[in-house]
Write a protein that holds these residues in place. Structure first.
Motif, PDB file in Angstrom:
ATOM      1  N   SER A 263     -83.274  17.895  30.414  1.00 30.31           N
ATOM      2  CA  SER A 263     -83.137  17.895  31.810  1.00 30.31           C
ATOM      3  C   SER A 263     -84.048  19.294  32.096  1.00 30.31           C
ATOM      4  CB  SER A 263     -81.547  17.969  32.218  1.00 30.31           C
ATOM      5  OG  SER A 263     -81.466  18.119  33.664  1.00 30.31           O
ATOM      6  N   ARG A 264     -83.320  20.260  32.100  1.00 30.97           N
ATOM      7  CA  ARG A 264     -84.124  21.309  32.697  1.00 30.97           C
ATOM      8  C   ARG A 264     -85.323  21.806  32.050  1.00 30.97           C
ATOM      9  NH1 ARG A 264     -78.912  25.250  31.968  1.00 30.97           N
ATOM     10  NH2 ARG A 264     -78.705  23.518  30.438  1.00 30.97           N
ATOM     11  N   ALA A 265     -85.608  21.480  30.891  1.00 34.02           N
ATOM     12  CA  ALA A 265     -86.760  21.604  30.216  1.00 34.02           C
ATOM     13  C   ALA A 265     -87.681  20.560  30.699  1.00 34.02           C
ATOM     14  CB  ALA A 265     -86.539  21.625  28.537  1.00 34.02           C
ATOM     15  N   PHE A 266     -87.285  19.465  30.864  1.00 35.89           N
ATOM     16  CA  PHE A 266     -88.163  18.547  31.305  1.00 35.89           C
ATOM     17  C   PHE A 266     -88.767  18.617  32.483  1.00 35.89           C
ATOM     18  CE2 PHE A 266     -88.523  14.373  33.673  1.00 35.89           C
ATOM     19  CZ  PHE A 266     -89.502  13.735  33.056  1.00 35.89           C
ATOM     20  N   THR A 267     -88.237  19.211  33.689  1.00 35.77           N
ATOM     21  CA  THR A 267     -88.667  19.420  34.963  1.00 35.77           C
ATOM     22  C   THR A 267     -89.301  20.909  35.001  1.00 35.77           C
ATOM     23  OG1 THR A 267     -86.330  19.901  35.681  1.00 35.77           O
ATOM     24  CG2 THR A 267     -86.980  17.844  36.111  1.00 35.77           C
ATOM     25  N   GLU A 268     -89.284  21.652  33.975  1.00 32.51           N
ATOM     26  CA  GLU A 268     -89.576  22.902  34.125  1.00 32.51           C
ATOM     27  C   GLU A 268     -91.004  23.029  34.711  1.00 32.51           C
ATOM     28  OE1 GLU A 268     -91.014  25.652  30.366  1.00 32.51           O
ATOM     29  OE2 GLU A 268     -88.758  25.170  30.377  1.00 32.51           O
ATOM     30  N   GLY A 269     -91.200  24.078  35.522  1.00 35.82           N
ATOM     31  CA  GLY A 269     -92.652  24.261  36.041  1.00 35.82           C
ATOM     32  C   GLY A 269     -92.911  23.069  37.269  1.00 35.82           C
ATOM     33  N   LEU A 270     -92.075  22.389  37.536  1.00 38.12           N
ATOM     34  CA  LEU A 270     -92.381  21.350  38.733  1.00 38.12           C
ATOM     35  C   LEU A 270     -92.076  22.131  40.216  1.00 38.12           C
ATOM     36  CD1 LEU A 270     -91.047  17.958  37.528  1.00 38.12           C
ATOM     37  CD2 LEU A 270     -93.336  18.826  37.695  1.00 38.12           C
ATOM     38  N   SER A 271     -92.774  21.782  41.147  1.00 35.30           N
ATOM     39  CA  SER A 271     -92.414  22.500  42.400  1.00 35.30           C
ATOM     40  C   SER A 271     -92.913  21.523  43.739  1.00 35.30           C
ATOM     41  CB  SER A 271     -93.211  23.805  42.430  1.00 35.30           C
ATOM     42  OG  SER A 271     -93.279  24.098  43.953  1.00 35.30           O
ATOM     43  N   LYS A 272     -91.694  21.516  44.601  1.00 35.10           N
ATOM     44  CA  LYS A 272     -92.179  20.660  45.848  1.00 35.10           C
ATOM     45  C   LYS A 272     -93.540  21.047  46.646  1.00 35.10           C
ATOM     46  CE  LYS A 272     -89.933  19.245  50.050  1.00 35.10           C
ATOM     47  NZ  LYS A 272     -90.756  19.014  50.674  1.00 35.10           N
ATOM     48  N   GLN A 273     -93.953  22.190  46.312  1.00 30.34           N
ATOM     49  CA  GLN A 273     -94.854  22.989  46.804  1.00 30.34           C
ATOM     50  C   GLN A 273     -96.419  22.471  46.216  1.00 30.34           C
ATOM     51  OE1 GLN A 273     -92.273  24.943  46.275  1.00 30.34           O
ATOM     52  NE2 GLN A 273     -91.649  24.660  48.148  1.00 30.34           N
ATOM     53  N   GLN A 274     -96.033  21.776  45.059  1.00 30.41           N
ATOM     54  CA  GLN A 274     -97.581  21.469  44.286  1.00 30.41           C
ATOM     55  C   GLN A 274     -98.022  20.349  45.070  1.00 30.41           C
ATOM     56  OE1 GLN A 274     -95.261  20.898  40.450  1.00 30.41           O
ATOM     57  NE2 GLN A 274     -96.477  22.465  39.656  1.00 30.41           N
TER      58      GLN A 274
END
Length: 296
Positions: A263-274
């Protein structure tokens, strides 16, 4: 027929299961990690709107494909929302051939005997009936173990399997998730007791009954091989449990036959601002790293 196709896909397909099932308690943290602070939404409804936007952005990404992603675990709110004009579960299965699962637990009870069992689920039958209206294949429910307390761990596993049998009776595949906290000072001792209890409960299942297991990556490489090979276990999946993606993938590679359900490791590094391109590159990197670790 649909269930049989999904069963075959989980049994024989390669890839991992994406855990996109943050619920009321864990959603604020997930949004914060995604670059949305708590003062950007006023209430739970707005919060769930935002987290669904994040999940839909992941699911509609071209790189979120069935060659590397076997399944996805959804929160009830997500199951009842739409992605690309279809219910989320229908979109995943019909458009992507990714198998949908549903988180069914209502959170954790207070800690006692070194564990947290699941809170009561008085409306579970109704929720399972609702899931059957969608192409949902299975369910997931989580307890947590902190200490190698014999009675506590027995209680956790017994409750998990009792509920699993209720889920099986509704024609769904349960993912049994007795998480061992990664910060436990006696993590391996917890795992020894946990494995023994799981094996006992597996032997009590009848020949038609099967479960999936979602377990913390063990201290000892290959420790759960007996469960991976067990005829009453469809699949053993691993949770990241707070490990970084790099650490979780390194540990997963030491446990052949287990696949990721991060879960957390999967979405690591994602950002709405990207930008969409940056977002796609980041999620593709995550998917590829976790897929390669799950192939071992």
């Amino acid at each position: 027929m649909e269930y049989d196709n999904q069963l075959q896909r989980i049994k024989d397909g390669s890839g991992f299961i994406a855990a996109l099932d943050q619920s009321g308690g864990s959603t604020p943290k997930a949004l914060e990690n995604y670059g949305i602070s708590g003062d950007e939404y006023e209430n739970d409804e707005a919060m769930f709107d935002l987290v669904h936007e994040m999940r839909a952005r992941i699911m509609t990404c071209d790189c979120f494909d069935n060659e590397r992603v076997l399944g996805a675990i959804l929160f009830e709110d997500t199951m009842e929302r739409d992605v690309n004009g279809k219910s989320t579960a229908n979109y995943l299965w019909e458009d992507k051939q990714i198998v949908p699962f549903l988180k069914v637990d209502k959170g954790l009870a207070e800690q006692m005997s070194g564990v947290q069992v699941m809170k009561p689920m008085p409306n579970l039958d109704l929720l399972l009936d609702k899931a059957k209206n969608y192409p949902v294949f299975g369910t997931k429910m989580r307890s947590v173990i902190y200490e190698p307390n014999v009675d506590g761990i027995e209680l956790v596993v017994q409750q998990q399997f009792d509920v699993a049998k209720q889920i099986i009776s509704k024609g769904l595949m349960p993912i049994v998730e007795p998480e061992v906290n990664i910060d436990s000072a006696q993590k391996h001792d917890c795992e020894v007791l946990l494995k023994a209890n799981i094996l006992r409960n597996l032997e009590r299942l009848n020949d038609e009954q099967q479960v999936m297991l979602k377990l913390t990556l063990p201290e000892e490489a290959g420790f759960y091989q007996e469960l991976v090979d067990h005829p009453k276990v469809l699949k053993v999946v691993a949770l990241s449990g707070g490990y970084s993606r790099t650490d979780a993938c390194a540990k997963l590679k030491q446990n052949p036959g287990m696949i990721a359900s991060f879960s957390r490791a999967f979405t690591e590094g994602l950002s709405k601002q990207q930008s969409d391109e940056e977002f796609a590159d980041t999620i593709n990197t995550s998917i590829e790293e976790i897929y390669q670790a799950s192939k071992v």
